[in-house]
Design a protein around this motif. Structure first.
Motif, mmCIF file in Angstrom:
data_model
loop_
_atom_site.group_PDB
_atom_site.id
_atom_site.type_symbol
_atom_site.label_atom_id
_atom_site.label_comp_id
_atom_site.label_asym_id
_atom_site.label_seq_id
_atom_site.Cartn_x
_atom_site.Cartn_y
_atom_site.Cartn_z
ATOM 1 N N VAL A 1 0.837 -1.190 0.000
ATOM 2 C CA VAL A 1 0.000 0.000 0.000
ATOM 3 C C VAL A 1 0.872 1.240 0.000
ATOM 4 O O VAL A 1 2.000 1.223 0.496
ATOM 5 C CB VAL A 1 -0.960 0.068 1.219
ATOM 6 C CG1 VAL A 1 -2.040 -0.980 1.114
ATOM 7 C CG2 VAL A 1 -0.220 -0.039 2.530
ATOM 8 N N LYS A 2 0.327 2.305 -0.578
ATOM 9 C CA LYS A 2 1.014 3.593 -0.617
ATOM 10 C C LYS A 2 0.223 4.570 0.239
ATOM 11 O O LYS A 2 -1.004 4.613 0.160
ATOM 12 C CB LYS A 2 1.084 4.083 -2.063
ATOM 13 C CG LYS A 2 1.830 5.391 -2.219
ATOM 14 C CD LYS A 2 1.943 5.769 -3.685
ATOM 15 C CE LYS A 2 2.720 7.057 -3.842
ATOM 16 N NZ LYS A 2 2.865 7.431 -5.238
ATOM 17 N N VAL A 3 0.935 5.348 1.035
ATOM 18 C CA VAL A 3 0.294 6.338 1.891
ATOM 19 C C VAL A 3 -0.145 7.529 1.031
ATOM 20 O O VAL A 3 0.665 8.122 0.332
ATOM 21 C CB VAL A 3 1.245 6.801 3.018
ATOM 22 C CG1 VAL A 3 0.546 7.813 3.922
ATOM 23 C CG2 VAL A 3 1.740 5.609 3.835
ATOM 24 N N LEU A 4 -1.432 7.842 1.091
ATOM 25 C CA LEU A 4 -1.990 8.939 0.312
ATOM 26 C C LEU A 4 -1.800 10.261 1.053
ATOM 27 O O LEU A 4 -1.419 10.272 2.226
ATOM 28 C CB LEU A 4 -3.485 8.699 0.074
ATOM 29 C CG LEU A 4 -3.845 7.407 -0.662
ATOM 30 C CD1 LEU A 4 -5.351 7.223 -0.690
ATOM 31 C CD2 LEU A 4 -3.274 7.400 -2.067
ATOM 32 N N THR B 1 -2.514 13.117 3.323
ATOM 33 C CA THR B 1 -3.356 13.182 4.518
ATOM 34 C C THR B 1 -3.675 14.612 4.921
ATOM 35 O O THR B 1 -4.469 14.838 5.824
ATOM 36 C CB THR B 1 -2.633 12.520 5.699
ATOM 37 O OG1 THR B 1 -1.395 13.199 5.909
ATOM 38 C CG2 THR B 1 -2.373 11.050 5.446
ATOM 39 N N THR C 1 3.627 10.624 3.679
ATOM 40 C CA THR C 1 2.836 10.409 2.470
ATOM 41 C C THR C 1 3.773 10.020 1.330
ATOM 42 O O THR C 1 4.905 10.489 1.259
ATOM 43 C CB THR C 1 2.029 11.664 2.088
ATOM 44 O OG1 THR C 1 2.922 12.759 1.966
ATOM 45 C CG2 THR C 1 0.988 12.001 3.125
ATOM 46 N N THR D 1 5.672 3.526 0.673
ATOM 47 C CA THR D 1 4.957 2.270 0.438
ATOM 48 C C THR D 1 5.387 1.224 1.467
ATOM 49 O O THR D 1 6.535 1.225 1.921
ATOM 50 C CB THR D 1 5.218 1.724 -0.980
ATOM 51 O OG1 THR D 1 6.627 1.559 -1.152
ATOM 52 C CG2 THR D 1 4.668 2.659 -2.042
ATOM 53 N N ILE E 1 0.483 -3.033 8.392
ATOM 54 C CA ILE E 1 1.643 -2.916 7.507
ATOM 55 C C ILE E 1 2.925 -3.261 8.255
ATOM 56 O O ILE E 1 2.958 -3.250 9.489
ATOM 57 C CB ILE E 1 1.766 -1.486 6.921
ATOM 58 C CG1 ILE E 1 1.929 -0.439 8.036
ATOM 59 C CG2 ILE E 1 0.584 -1.170 6.016
ATOM 60 C CD1 ILE E 1 2.288 0.961 7.548
ATOM 61 N N VAL F 1 -2.740 1.094 10.028
ATOM 62 C CA VAL F 1 -3.054 2.418 9.494
ATOM 63 C C VAL F 1 -4.494 2.412 8.984
ATOM 64 O O VAL F 1 -5.025 1.374 8.613
ATOM 65 C CB VAL F 1 -2.092 2.827 8.336
ATOM 66 C CG1 VAL F 1 -0.677 3.037 8.857
ATOM 67 C CG2 VAL F 1 -2.104 1.808 7.209
ATOM 68 N N SER G 1 -7.421 2.602 6.561
ATOM 69 C CA SER G 1 -7.502 2.258 5.133
ATOM 70 C C SER G 1 -7.964 3.455 4.293
ATOM 71 O O SER G 1 -7.829 3.451 3.080
ATOM 72 C CB SER G 1 -8.432 1.073 4.922
ATOM 73 O OG SER G 1 -9.737 1.379 5.385
ATOM 74 N N VAL H 1 -4.645 5.020 2.628
ATOM 75 C CA VAL H 1 -3.694 4.222 1.846
ATOM 76 C C VAL H 1 -4.424 3.589 0.678
ATOM 77 O O VAL H 1 -5.642 3.432 0.698
ATOM 78 C CB VAL H 1 -3.011 3.117 2.710
ATOM 79 C CG1 VAL H 1 -2.141 3.722 3.778
ATOM 80 C CG2 VAL H 1 -4.029 2.165 3.288
ATOM 81 N N LYS H 2 -3.653 3.248 -0.377
ATOM 82 C CA LYS H 2 -4.286 2.512 -1.479
ATOM 83 C C LYS H 2 -3.316 1.537 -2.099
ATOM 84 O O LYS H 2 -2.107 1.668 -1.931
ATOM 85 C CB LYS H 2 -4.852 3.468 -2.515
ATOM 86 C CG LYS H 2 -3.830 3.996 -3.485
ATOM 87 C CD LYS H 2 -4.517 4.671 -4.639
ATOM 88 C CE LYS H 2 -3.449 4.864 -5.705
ATOM 89 N NZ LYS H 2 -3.799 5.285 -6.950
#
Length: 69
Positions: free
Chosen positions: A9-12, A14, A37, A40, A53, A63, A65, A68-69
């Protein structure tokens, strides 16, 4: 998921530039770290609102959801 495939997942974004990592899933979980942000991380487990994670230091944490995506 096939054998040997690991999800990441990648941190979007915030709005703060970081995301809290918690010891347990839920807003009451103790904050153990913060991730930036764009970083990954490998996914260990999924729950409806939370994703577990593996951090760069080997620690594991949860984290939201939503970020993250």
């Amino acid at each position: 998921l096939g054998e040997g495939t690991s999800q990441v997942v990648k941190v979007l974004d915030t709005g703060t530039g970081w995301l809290r990592v918690r010891k347990s899933p839920g807003l009451t979980g103790e904050e153990i770290d913060r991730v930036k942000t764009g970083e990954t991380f490998p996914v260990l487990e999924r729950q409806p609102e939370w994703i577990k994670i593996k951090l760069k230091n080997g620690q594991e944490g949860w984290v939201s959801s939503a970020f993250v995506k």
